[in-house]
Design an enzyme around this catalytic site. Sequence first.
Site, short mmCIF file in Angstrom:
data_model
loop_
_atom_site.label_atom_id
_atom_site.label_comp_id
_atom_site.label_asym_id
_atom_site.label_seq_id
_atom_site.Cartn_x
_atom_site.Cartn_y
_atom_site.Cartn_z
N ASN A 168 -6.60 -2.73 2.03
CA ASN A 168 -6.57 -4.19 2.06
C ASN A 168 -7.99 -4.70 2.24
OD1 ASN A 168 -3.79 -4.44 1.88
ND2 ASN A 168 -3.49 -4.65 4.08
N ARG B 233 0.81 -1.23 0.00
CA ARG B 233 0.00 0.00 0.00
C ARG B 233 0.85 1.28 0.00
NH1 ARG B 233 -3.96 -0.81 4.87
NH2 ARG B 233 -2.05 -1.72 5.68
#
Length: 786
Positions: free
Chosen positions: A36, A18
């Site tokens: 996520n 990320r």
Amino acid sequence: MATEEIRVRGTVQGVGFRPTVYHLAKACGLRGDVCNDGEGVLIRVCGDEGALAEFVVRLQEECPPLAKINELIRTPCKDELNFNDFVISQSVSGVVRTEITPDAATCVECQREIFDPFSRFYRYPFTNCTHCGPRLSIIRAIPYDRCNTSMSAFVMCPECEDSYHDVENRRFHAQPVACHTCGPAAWLERADGKPVTASMFSMLDDVDAVCTLLQKGEIVAIRGIGGFHLACDATQEAAVEKLRQRKRRYDKPFALMARDINVIEKYCFVNDRERQLLVSPAAPIVLLAKKTEEQISFPIASTVAPGQNTLGFMLPYTPLHHLILKRMNRPIVLTSGNISDEPQCIDNDEAKEKLSHIADYFLLHNREIVNQVDDSVMRVVDNKIQIMRRARGYAPATIKLPPGFDNVPPILAMGSELKNTFCLLRGGEAILSQHLGDLENALAFNSYQDTLNLYLNLFQHQPEIIAVDLHPEYLSTKLGKELATANHIQLQSIQHHHAHIAACMGENGIPLDSSPVLGIAFDGLGYGTDSKLWGGEFLLADYTQFQRLATFKPVAMIGAEQAIYQPWRNTYAHLLSANIWDSCQQKYNDLEIIKFLQKQPINLLNQLIEQGINTPLASSVGRLFDAVAGAIGICPEKCSYEGQAAIALEAIADIHTLNNPKETAVYPFQVTFSDNIYCIDSCSMWQLLLDDLQQQTPQQVIAAKFHLSLANVIVETVKHLRQQNLFNQVALTGGVFQNSILLQLVTKQLQNLEINVLTHSLVPTNDGGLSLGQAIITAAKLMKNS
């Protein structure tokens, strides 16, 4: 302006994915968010079409070190996103399709910090970041967030929390992040319960004290990332022998750990491929060729790996190991913390109960190990990786299935009895568990069931069909049948050697609709479709069916399982099968093996064979290796682990003889044809082998001649079969092909015939890869019948 949803599946959680998305999106001037979820990572993004295209390309090119993108799907969105910037959003739950990252060795940056006196991580044994540290060993659920791991017990201090939330920090959302102030701690205890005092050692801390203890010849039980290890100084003969006797592991080689490559190179030859494996994030045990005693100034204890010409080395893969070995200039033994054949201990109290009579000291910590993970074992053969045990660093990374397997329903394959793994198969990929050991041990079977339940829950896997081995007495088979009955799920029984071949085909990417390959599956034994024991098979096979074209002549396993651990039983059975036992007693009565066999209860053994009592016939090449080893004096009476005699036979084989096959008179095998199958018979080999023994031909030369002879008859059989059957690919599989000499000899000769040779590199060639084959065959049959 364009707006897209980008779905990314693969190893993309807990690996710094990320933050990479965030930095790339900002660099490309995009707006949106990333989070996520159960399927992996979801990116919502808007901006210029050219910038979007650049973002997607860079995302694939600039992946974090531990990340792996299996699938990236771009979907246009009609509605513009209401974002003024690009942000990282909170995780969301959902149907689990993402992967769990394997535990990863300490990265270079973290190594630097633990030895930097000015770092807050100085000498902290649980230092980690998004590029390294525990993953599978601490996870309870997906998404991979701290609350779903055993790190949930530790509340982050302000400094750790700042780094955790700082997108510019490499510890951004590193779930196990911790330090001396807020994280797990390690401490030293004496096995006898007496207090440990600083005055006993010259030490910086308890972890540093372990180095001193090892140098003094003590045995230390060390709680690591996936379980306990037992450690001692590998150069001290008395310490290694003490560990062997206490652990009741009398012959099986011990794994070694060294501070760095330079220490390893004092004892072993290390090529580039082996070096890459050693320093990789997986940091497996790598089997390396030993240097001679003349090349070593300070030798390793002879009892570390008796009867071996290799040593299994690994490098430190946790900060704990790095700190222990900082002052250690020689290797240490680092073997599983268990009593032989039992699972590795993972809990402090369990370890103190079971290992207190083995270890002198315990180095403990208070981070719970959720999932026991053993060390992986690898070797390099002809510059190709061969995996012997797939565990830490590799499991549970997915294995992509070949073309044609994209839309299969969820399947569970239960694996084998020995070297067990199980396999979850879903939509084009397989998830293979870590090595779980031999299920005949009750504790190992319990651990197998616990791990299976954990995986089923982690991946929310609800199988529509369960695959088991054909052998009705395997505990994995019995459990699979129970699960199928209890949950009203279809059951599929898979022949053992067909599963070996399918696993080899699958990991080599052979498409579902391919023409058959010739699978050569050699092992100790597997249950055949005729309810007999197979182990030396030539099967013309695709993913759904097979035809048995050739096999080795079945020979009695006297005492059944006892024959696995007492090679002389196989030697006698083969001499009897060759109809030369009576003449052997006259012609070769001066040979040690004949004298030894004459002292056995021959009349009773003959009666057992004649009446078929506990003497099943088996076409096992593994038992043939045992028979030859026993004949030439390699542990004829008793082995302490399966395959010991065969491994020792490989280790002593004379290199000069192997490198000059044209100068060597090899032993003949007979190949006959009856009942629509070729039968390979070793009977004609035995007299010449005994002649060599009588003429005092060195053991090493006989071992080499046997390897050459076996390779030759394999290739000659392939030539016969090729004249009558259409195939141009041969799969070499089964535990016998862990023998690097045989593998190289057969591969080279087949390639000279312009045959494409398939071997294993992603899963073990032994039974550790069997569950993958079971799952793939089951999937193929479902696809064919749908």
